[in-house]
Every structure is written in structure tokens, then in C-alpha cells.
Design a protein around this motif. Structure first.
Motif, mmCIF file in Angstrom:
data_model
loop_
_atom_site.group_PDB
_atom_site.id
_atom_site.type_symbol
_atom_site.label_atom_id
_atom_site.label_comp_id
_atom_site.label_asym_id
_atom_site.label_seq_id
_atom_site.Cartn_x
_atom_site.Cartn_y
_atom_site.Cartn_z
ATOM 1 N N ALA A 125 0.825 -1.215 0.000
ATOM 2 C CA ALA A 125 0.000 0.000 0.000
ATOM 3 C C ALA A 125 0.859 1.265 0.000
ATOM 4 O O ALA A 125 0.363 2.351 0.287
ATOM 5 N N GLN A 126 2.137 1.129 -0.330
ATOM 6 C CA GLN A 126 3.012 2.308 -0.311
ATOM 7 C C GLN A 126 2.710 3.281 -1.450
ATOM 8 O O GLN A 126 2.961 4.481 -1.329
ATOM 9 N N MET A 127 2.199 2.779 -2.559
ATOM 10 C CA MET A 127 1.785 3.612 -3.692
ATOM 11 C C MET A 127 2.903 4.585 -4.098
ATOM 12 O O MET A 127 4.040 4.181 -4.279
ATOM 13 N N ASP A 128 2.583 5.894 -4.200
ATOM 14 C CA ASP A 128 3.588 6.869 -4.645
ATOM 15 C C ASP A 128 4.288 7.565 -3.481
ATOM 16 O O ASP A 128 5.371 8.128 -3.647
ATOM 17 N N MET A 129 3.641 7.553 -2.322
ATOM 18 C CA MET A 129 4.199 8.264 -1.171
ATOM 19 C C MET A 129 3.647 7.640 0.106
ATOM 20 O O MET A 129 2.551 7.079 0.113
ATOM 21 N N VAL A 130 4.423 7.726 1.181
ATOM 22 C CA VAL A 130 3.957 7.284 2.498
ATOM 23 C C VAL A 130 4.035 8.474 3.450
ATOM 24 O O VAL A 130 4.802 9.413 3.235
ATOM 25 N N ARG A 131 3.229 8.416 4.505
ATOM 26 C CA ARG A 131 3.229 9.492 5.500
ATOM 27 C C ARG A 131 3.818 8.953 6.802
ATOM 28 O O ARG A 131 3.238 8.071 7.444
ATOM 29 N N LEU A 132 4.959 9.482 7.167
ATOM 30 C CA LEU A 132 5.670 9.018 8.358
ATOM 31 C C LEU A 132 5.408 9.983 9.504
ATOM 32 O O LEU A 132 5.763 11.160 9.432
ATOM 33 N N GLY A 133 4.768 9.484 10.554
ATOM 34 C CA GLY A 133 4.421 10.327 11.689
ATOM 35 C C GLY A 133 5.116 9.902 12.961
ATOM 36 O O GLY A 133 6.310 10.133 13.147
ATOM 37 N N ILE A 134 4.384 9.230 13.836
ATOM 38 C CA ILE A 134 4.887 8.890 15.166
ATOM 39 C C ILE A 134 6.126 7.994 15.108
ATOM 40 O O ILE A 134 6.938 7.981 16.033
ATOM 41 N N GLY A 135 6.311 7.281 14.007
ATOM 42 C CA GLY A 135 7.496 6.435 13.867
ATOM 43 C C GLY A 135 8.793 7.217 13.912
ATOM 44 O O GLY A 135 9.811 6.725 14.400
ATOM 45 N N LEU A 136 8.769 8.445 13.405
ATOM 46 C CA LEU A 136 9.958 9.302 13.468
ATOM 47 C C LEU A 136 10.411 9.506 14.904
ATOM 48 O O LEU A 136 11.599 9.660 15.181
ATOM 49 N N TYR A 137 9.451 9.515 15.803
ATOM 50 C CA TYR A 137 9.725 9.861 17.195
ATOM 51 C C TYR A 137 9.943 8.622 18.066
ATOM 52 O O TYR A 137 10.080 8.724 19.274
ATOM 53 N N GLY A 138 9.959 7.435 17.404
ATOM 54 C CA GLY A 138 10.345 6.218 18.102
ATOM 55 C C GLY A 138 9.222 5.293 18.498
ATOM 56 O O GLY A 138 9.436 4.380 19.297
ATOM 57 N N PHE A 139 8.027 5.486 17.912
ATOM 58 C CA PHE A 139 6.884 4.657 18.299
ATOM 59 C C PHE A 139 6.171 4.121 17.063
ATOM 60 O O PHE A 139 5.903 4.857 16.118
ATOM 61 N N ASP A 140 5.881 2.836 17.102
ATOM 62 C CA ASP A 140 5.136 2.207 16.015
ATOM 63 C C ASP A 140 4.411 1.013 16.613
ATOM 64 O O ASP A 140 5.027 0.007 16.972
ATOM 65 N N SER A 141 3.104 1.123 16.743
ATOM 66 C CA SER A 141 2.341 0.055 17.390
ATOM 67 C C SER A 141 2.313 -1.221 16.561
ATOM 68 O O SER A 141 1.876 -2.266 17.045
ATOM 69 N N ALA A 142 2.810 -1.157 15.325
ATOM 70 C CA ALA A 142 2.902 -2.371 14.514
ATOM 71 C C ALA A 142 4.171 -3.159 14.817
ATOM 72 O O ALA A 142 4.315 -4.296 14.371
ATOM 73 N N LEU A 143 5.088 -2.557 15.564
ATOM 74 C CA LEU A 143 6.356 -3.213 15.892
ATOM 75 C C LEU A 143 6.366 -3.592 17.368
ATOM 76 O O LEU A 143 6.126 -2.740 18.229
ATOM 77 N N ALA A 144 6.642 -4.835 17.669
ATOM 78 C CA ALA A 144 6.690 -5.286 19.061
ATOM 79 C C ALA A 144 7.765 -4.508 19.809
ATOM 80 O O ALA A 144 8.936 -4.501 19.416
ATOM 81 N N ASN A 145 7.353 -3.823 20.873
ATOM 82 C CA ASN A 145 8.275 -3.024 21.694
ATOM 83 C C ASN A 145 9.057 -2.007 20.867
ATOM 84 O O ASN A 145 10.194 -1.671 21.184
ATOM 85 N N ASN A 146 8.425 -1.528 19.783
ATOM 86 C CA ASN A 146 9.066 -0.537 18.900
ATOM 87 C C ASN A 146 10.422 -1.025 18.400
ATOM 88 O O ASN A 146 11.365 -0.243 18.242
ATOM 89 N N ARG A 147 10.512 -2.314 18.155
ATOM 90 C CA ARG A 147 11.791 -2.927 17.777
ATOM 91 C C ARG A 147 12.378 -2.271 16.530
ATOM 92 O O ARG A 147 11.708 -2.118 15.517
ATOM 93 N N GLY A 148 13.639 -1.905 16.635
ATOM 94 C CA GLY A 148 14.333 -1.274 15.520
ATOM 95 C C GLY A 148 14.323 0.235 15.582
ATOM 96 O O GLY A 148 15.069 0.893 14.853
#
Length: 601
Positions: A448-471
Motif C-alpha cells: 500500500a506504499q503507492m507513490d508516497m507514504v506518510r511518516l508520523g509517530i514512527g519518526l519519534y520512536g513509536f510504532d504500534s505495529a512493531l513489538a516493543n518498537n523494535r528497531g
């Protein structure tokens, strides 16, 4: 005598020529008393494994940068050489802390920005600091306060010629040199200059000096005590500080870049004061690292970025009709989410003769803002007939991209959006960018990346799709200080409405943070905890506007001690759970009166 060394660095010196009656060696490249065989970064830490006395031992260092890891290896070797067991060494190494040797970007007096690098002074670190200075666009004028450099191995004339060339290359406007040697080469510097014999002479002259609306790099050897200069130049604020690690933020950006397919653009979300971390400073960092787009919530956020020198395209996600004129004036790009807003914006463009960039928002299931399927025919006709706007992108927002139980709904959103976008593109003579993936969408929905993605809270170290924000790396630390410590008798109460009680007596510490700083009242009465001297201590009583009381019974605490509200160990995810909210709310609640300090190593 004990001599601890690494054979990697002694060159051609023979073993017999090394000093010391007893010798202890360490190496990660060749045989040694401590032969390091594995160096593995793990979520901001570093795991080391080595062979020592014919057995395998291990330790964990609380660092991730190369220099600190090597320093940690030296500490490990030293502990073992001094007779500590491998287990004792591991426990001690885990408690190591950084000695600050990093750039700090602070708010200065008279609308200045201060880059504090008053920890080291050599030609290499000066070049790095000047690069960072050159990245700052918030002020047209750039000033460097520089001490003379020692032990460089260069002739003074050659050294200061090189420094003069560096300052010229980086377009520095003004140099303030401190120390007797640098002043002797004043004629080499083709810019505004002023020289002082020592730091004290500068401090005495400071009241009559002019510093206003400029970026100032303070760069000096430790012996010059430039911390005193930095303190004079820094805006006075209260002791509660939000520290932002710019290196960690860049690391998070690169983490997501590694997940994005070639050619896919990145729109970075800097709305809500960049999730509490600071608007211009973060936008400037992202611009330097070549993201493709920025997005803000309201026009005034975008206007502030334009005035601070941000030139990237900026999408305004909640444009107000009253702000249309300002949006056009500052070349901001509005999100258009209804026929009414589109019509109003077209009217605002009546005096302009160009294709103004807009972004069409589709409601694919969030049911917040956006065009519905029933609007497509009318929308298509308006876009086809208008010569005043150009659709820069068509986008939508995923509702639950992080949650596997809603994957069916997410796929339906993607399909619905794609179908509507296809209809709209059919009436245009060009293809706009398409985007629907948010932070968790990047992680879980690569198709679903299409032509562009919107990066928000991940920049600041949080991603609920990643276990314990791994990586991801922790980007922010909120800290305050202890104002006073009191000992209370049994049964005494604490705070408003006497809600805090110490049945057996005890000790409390008052810290300089309250709900006006963004520390919610929900953390009161033992719900919230802070770290003081390595101890997790609970709140007691209600949270006050400007202060919070902590139960520090049995803990060694004194006024001036640091209290950590959240950091890597006492993480913000846990805080959010304590008060049944999300990290977004914790971050964006940190008020503007809390000083932001930006670190760059």
C-alpha cells in the motif's frame, strides 16, 4: 604498575618495550587477554561477547555509538585487569552513563539559537559543528565563538589558516576568538571578528555586546570553561527540560526509508509542534535529510516554518477558510476534503493565474474528513473545469493498519481508495501522487506504499505495529529537578484535598513539573512514577499546576537531583498505559514552557 592496552594501537612497539610490570591487553581483532569476539547492537544498547581466561564471558553496554562502545571495552578490560569477576564487571558496565560530548541546540537570548559544543576543540569536531551550524536556517546571521585549539600537531599559522578557510566555506558572518594565540592571526579571518584574552575577559565585556536574531556556535576546549558563555547566551527557563536526540530521529527516518520501495516519496508529519518535540528544529532536520514533503495541521504552523526558512512543500491538513489568503501567500498546499472547501478555495484563487497545488482527501473508512463515494461525480466535474488548481496528491487515512484483527477492513479501505482515485485520475490530464500508508502502514502494508507514504509517530520512536518498537530509537527524554525534600510524621497528608497520605510517615520530594507543563493530573495519587537516582518512585497526592510530590521514603534524594519523567528505560509506552492513553497524547501535552534541548552527536 599495571599497563592496560590494545595491541591494535601500539603499532610496531615490541611487548618488552611496553611500560608496566603487569600488562593486560584487549582487542577485537587479534589475540589478547580479553579477546572480544562479538559486538551486537540491541535496541540502543550493545551486547559484547569475549574470550577471557579460556572461557566465554559477556556484558551489556548502555550505548550505541562507536566511540562509547570502544570506551566501554576499555572499561571492561580495566575492571577485569583489576581483579573484578566477569559477573561483577557486567553489573558495573550496565550502570555506565554518557559524558556529554555532544552538540546541544538551545533557545537563546534575543531570539537567538545557541549550538553548545563547549566540550571539545579539535579541527575535526569543529568541522562537524560547522556543518551542523550550516544546517540551521532559522537566522540569516551565523556567529562562531571559538577558543584556540591545542595539541593539533599543526603549526599555528597552518591551523588558523585552515580554520579561516572552514569559516569562509560555511559562510560564517562573525567570529569571536578567545585565547592569546588565535588573536595573533586575526588578519587571516575575512569576516567580522573580535578577540579576547580569555573567557573571563569575554564575560566582563558581555553586557555591552550585541547578540540578536542569529545562530551562535559556542565551540571551545574544556579548559576555557565555555559552559559559562553558553549559560550567558541561553534563554533562562525553568528546570524542566525535554531533550530531543536528533541522531536518533535520523536513525528512525533511515529505518523507515529502508522499508520503503525505490521511488516512493516520504511525507513527514510535523503537526502539533512535531508531536511536542519542536517545529522548526525538526522540520529543518528533515529538510536537510531530504524528505519529500512535510505536513502540518493548521496554516499557522506552516507559516511559522516558512518564516524560519523551510522550503519543502508543506501540506496543511485542516485548512480554514479564514487562512486561505495566508496559505497562498506562503505557498502552502491545502488538504481539500469537501465540495464546500474546494469551492471556497477556488474563490480565494480568483485573482491568481496559476495551477495552485491542492491535496484531495478521500474518506475510505475513518469517517472524519474527506470526500465520500457519492461526491466523486461532482468533484470530478469541478476539477475538470477548473484551471486554478492542480491536484498534487489524492490520499486517505488508514484506521487500524497496526492491528491484525482489522486487516480485512484495512484491505477494504485500500481497495475503496484505489477505486475512487482511479475515477478522479480519469478526468485529469496528469497523474497525482497517491498515498494512504501511515507509520504502521509502512511496517505492515508494503503493497500500500503507492507513490508516497506518510511518516508520523514512527519518526519519534513509536510504532504500534512493531513489538516493543523494535528497531526504533528513543528520541525524547523528559526530565525535571527536585526542589525540596521533606520528612513527614505518620498520618500527615500531602497536597490538595489531603489526598496523599503517609500512614507510617516517610519522606517526600517536590519536583518542578505539573499539569501546566503537560504532566496530567491523572498521574497523581501513586498512578505515575519517576526515576530518581535509579529508583522508580510514585507520585503522592494530586498533581499541582507547577509541581508534583513524590514518595521517596527510603531513597537517597536531595534538592537539585534529577527526576526522569520518561526516557528509554522508563518508557513513554508504560506512562501511556498508566493513564489509559496513547504516546501521542503524552508527547503533545508537553507544554511550550518546557525547554527543548536538541542533541546532535
Amino acid at each position: 604498575e599495571l599497563f592496560i592496552y590494545s595491541p591494535d594501537y601500539v603499532g610496531e612497539v615490541s611487548f618488552g618495550d611496553l611500560p608496566g610490570k603487569t600488562k593486560f591487553s584487549w582487542s577485537s581483532k587479534q589475540p589478547a587477554d580479553l579477546r572480544i569476539v562479538a559486538v551486537e547492537p540491541i535496541e540502543g544498547n550493545c551486547y559484547l561477547r569475549a574470550i577471557y581466561k579460556d572461557r566465554e564471558i559477556e556484558c551489556m553496554l548502555p550505548f550505541k555509538d562507536k566511540a562509547s562502545i570502544e570506551n566501554g571495552m576499555i572499561c571492561w578490560a580495566t575492571l577485569l585487569a583489576l581483579g573484578y569477576s566477569a559477573e561483577q564487571a557486567d553489573l558495573r558496565l550496565e550502570k555506565l552513563s554518557h559524558v556529554s560530548m555532544r552538540l546541544e541546540l538551545k533557545t537563546g537570548i534575543n531570539q537567538c539559537s545557541i549550538i553548545d559544543d563547549s566540550y571539545s576543540a579539535d579541527i575535526s569536531s569543529l568541522a562537524i559543528a560547522l556543518d551542523f551550524l550550516n544546517q540551521q536556517n532559522q537566522h540569516p546571521k551565523k556567529t562562531v565563538i571559538l577558543s584556540e585549539l591545542f595539541e593539533t600537531g599543526q603549526d599555528d599559522f597552518d591551523l588558523y589558516t585552515e580554520i579561516a578557510d572552514l569559516l569562509a566555506q560555511k559562510k560564517v558572518n562573525r567570529l569571536i576568538g578567545i585565547g592569546p594565540h588565535i588573536a595573533r592571526y586575526a588578519e587571516l579571518f575575512q569576516l567580522e571578528t573580535e578577540f579576547f584574552e580569555d573567557t573571563l575577559a569575554f564575560i566582563e565585556a558581555f553586557p555591552g555586546m550585541q547578540f540578536s536574531h542569529e545562530t551562535i556556535l559556542v565551540k571551545g576546549a574544556r579548559r576555557f570553561e565555555f559552559g559559562r558563555i553558553s549559560k550567558l547566551l541561553t534563554q533562562k527557563v525553568h528546570d524542566t527540560v525535554l531533550e530531543i536526540d536528533l541522531n536518533a530521529m535520523v536513525g528512525n527516518l533511515q529505518f523507515y526509508r529502508s522499508k520503503v520501495k525505490p521511488g516512493v516519496k516520504i511525507m513527514a508529519m510535523v503537526k502539533a509542534f512535531s508531536y511536542g518535540s519542536g517545529s522548526f528544529e525538526i522540520a529543518n532536520l528533515l529538510q536537510f535529510h531530504k524528505v519529500d514533503y512535510l505536513a502540518v495541521a493548521y496554516a499557522d504552523e506552516g507559516i511559522a516554518l516558512r518564516k524560519a526558512g523551510i522550503t519543502l512543500p508543506i501540506m496543511v491538513m485542516s485548512p480554514e477558510e479564514s487562512a486561505f489568503e495566508a496559505i497562498i501567500k506562503h505557498n502552502l498546499e491545502p488538504e481539500i476534503y469537501s465540495l464546500e472547501i474546494l469551492n471556497s478555495f477556488l474563490n480565494a484563487l480568483s485573482d491568481y493565474d496559476f495551477d495552485y497545488p491542492i491535496h484531495i482527501k478521500i474518506d475510505s473508512g475513518m469517517h472524519r474528513l474527506g470526500f465520500d463515494k457519492k461526491d466523486v461525480e461532482h468533484l470530478s466535474a469541478m476539477l475538470k473545469d477548473s484551471q486554478r488548481v492542480r491536484v498534487q496528491s489524492i490520499f486517505s487515512h488508514l484506521v487500524a493498519s497496526a492491528e491484525a484483527e482489522h486487516d480485512g477492513f484495512t484491505q477494504a479501505q485500500i481497495d475503496k481508495f484505489s477505486a475512487i482515485a482511479t475515477e478522479l485520475i480519469a478526468v485529469l490530464t496528469y497523474k497525482p501522487l497517491l498515498h494512504i500508508a501511515n507509520t504502521s502502514g509502512i511496517s505492515r502494508w508494503p503493497d500500500a506504499q503507492m507513490d508516497m507514504v506518510r511518516l508520523g509517530i514512527g519518526l519519534y520512536g513509536f510504532d504500534s505495529a512493531l513489538a516493543n518498537n523494535r528497531g526504533l530509537q528513543t528520541t525524547m527524554v523528559l526530565k525535571t529537578t527536585v526542589t525540596q525534600v521533606k520528612t513527614l510524621d505518620a498520618g500527615e497528608t500531602v497536597g490538595y484535598s489531603r489526598k496523599g497520605v503517609l500512614p507510617n510517615g516517610g519522606k517526600i520530594a517536590t519536583v518542578k513539573i505539573g499539569y501546566a507543563d503537560g504532566y496530567s493530573r491523572a498521574f497523581g495519587n501513586g498512578v505515575g512514577k519517576m526515576l530518581i537516582n535509579g529508583n522508580l518512585v510514585p507520585t503522592i497526592g494530586s498533581i499541582c499546576m507547577d509541581m508534583t510530590m513524590l514518595d521517596v521514603s527510603g531513597v537517597d534524594v536531595k534538592p537539585g537531583d534529577e527526576a526522569i519523567v520518561f526516557n528509554r528505560e522508563h518508557d513513554i509506552m508504560e506512562l501511556a498505559k498508566q493513564v489509559n492513553t496513547i504516546p501521542y497524547e503524552i508527547l503533545t501535552n508537553v507544554s511550550q514552557r518546557v525547554k527543548r534541548v536538541y542533541f546532535y552527536e
